[in-house]
Design an enzyme around this catalytic site. Structure first.
Site, PDB file in Angstrom:
ATOM      1  N   GLY A  33       0.911  -1.261  -0.067  1.00 53.11           N
ATOM      2  CA  GLY A  33      -0.104  -0.009   0.137  1.00 53.11           C
ATOM      3  C   GLY A  33       0.862   1.161   0.037  1.00 53.11           C
ATOM      4  N   ASN A  34       0.297   2.407   0.377  1.00 54.50           N
ATOM      5  CA  ASN A  34       0.953   3.621   0.256  1.00 54.50           C
ATOM      6  C   ASN A  34       0.255   4.465   1.366  1.00 54.50           C
ATOM      7  OD1 ASN A  34      -1.243   5.690  -1.100  1.00 54.50           O
ATOM      8  ND2 ASN A  34      -0.972   4.007  -2.760  1.00 54.50           N
ATOM      9  N   ARG A  35       0.980   5.813   1.515  1.00 55.97           N
ATOM     10  CA  ARG A  35       0.685   6.630   2.782  1.00 55.97           C
ATOM     11  C   ARG A  35      -0.623   7.709   2.297  1.00 55.97           C
ATOM     12  NH1 ARG A  35       4.238   5.880   6.615  1.00 55.97           N
ATOM     13  NH2 ARG A  35       6.343   5.088   6.065  1.00 55.97           N
TER      14      ARG A  35
END
Ligand code: CTP
Ligand code: CA
Length: 232
Positions: A33-35
């Site tokens: 995932g990412n932030r």
């Protein structure tokens, strides 16, 4: 809230926005995932609705309440986001791709939780490319639809933030690119932001630093005059 009337400059416009960040599963409990928090995309949806637009928000893994009057379509992966965006884009006047879409996903998704093997080091994770949803939307858009991309960029040895951003705008083929300078690592999850809106004609409009709602208002003020006149 004050009692002053907000400009209804998006009245009758159908707006589609993606927000948040996709998650690409490795097994039933783990993902890449990412932030991205979704805050800027949600602010864009909230402001557009307040200025009279009919807003659909495709939200990837966002834990924020639905903005008032906005229809939210929840998605998880890039593939789900792609399907939702293509379905909803058909009758939109403007599409804004604020979501952080994973560029790659694990080539295989394990059906059961992956176990560690105490005798050996872990396998590396094989990745495959995800579709470029923004480029697809540009390719399949109906006449008159405005398509807006987002880019979080840092300067590096190959060029500064705006150099990278202009190349990305040309590569994607969208009408506008909202550029975030993330060199200082100060954007993700923060409530303040500042951006530059690049247009395909080479012009650049700076939206000054402020809350994500203030930045969203500035982005819409840049986008709205680019929309073709509404049908009578
Ligand atoms: N985007 C998309 N589908 C992808 C990747 C990105 O629709 N698979 C969209 C994003 O929502 C954003 C724009 O493309 O509006 C730019 O994303 P960005 O990650 O900055 O661009 P990339 O082409 O993936 O380039 P980079 O190698 O810098 O990540
Ligand atoms: Ca990317």
């Amino acid at each position: 809230h004050g009692a002053e009337a907000l400009a209804q400059d998006l009245a009758g416009r159908r707006v589609l926005i993606s927000a948040g960040g996709t998650r690409e599963p490795l097994d039933p409990v783990r993902y890449l995932g990412n932030r991205s928090s979704g805050k800027q995309g949600y602010a864009l949806a909230r402001v557009a609705a307040a200025r009279g637009a009919e807003v659909v928000l495709v939200a990837a893994n966002v834990e924020l309440p639905a903005p008032f009057g906005v229809r939210v379509v929840a998605v998880g992966t890039a593939e789900e986001l792609r399907t939702a965006m293509h379905a909803e884009a058909k009758d939109a006047d403007v599409v804004v791709m604020a979501a952080a879409v994973a560029d790659f996903r694990p080539a295989t998704v394990a059906g059961a939780k992956l176990k560690k093997d105490s005798a050996s080091e872990p396998d590396s994770v094989a990745l495959v490319r995800n579709p470029d949803v923004l480029a697809e939307l540009v390719g399949s858009r109906p006449a008159g639809q405005l398509v807006v991309g987002f880019a979080a960029e840092t300067g590096d040895a190959d060029g500064d933030v705006l150099t990278h951003a202009r190349a990305k705008l040309a590569r994607k083929g969208c009408d506008l690119l909202v550029v975030n300078d993330v060199s200082a690592g100060q954007v993700f999850g923060r409530s303040e932001n500042s951006v530059v809106v690049l247009a395909a004609d080479g012009s650049a409009a700076a939206v000054p630093h402020g809350s994500k709602d203030a930045v969203a208002a500035g982005i819409w003020t840049t986008i709205t005059p680019q929309l073709p006149p509404p049908p009578p």
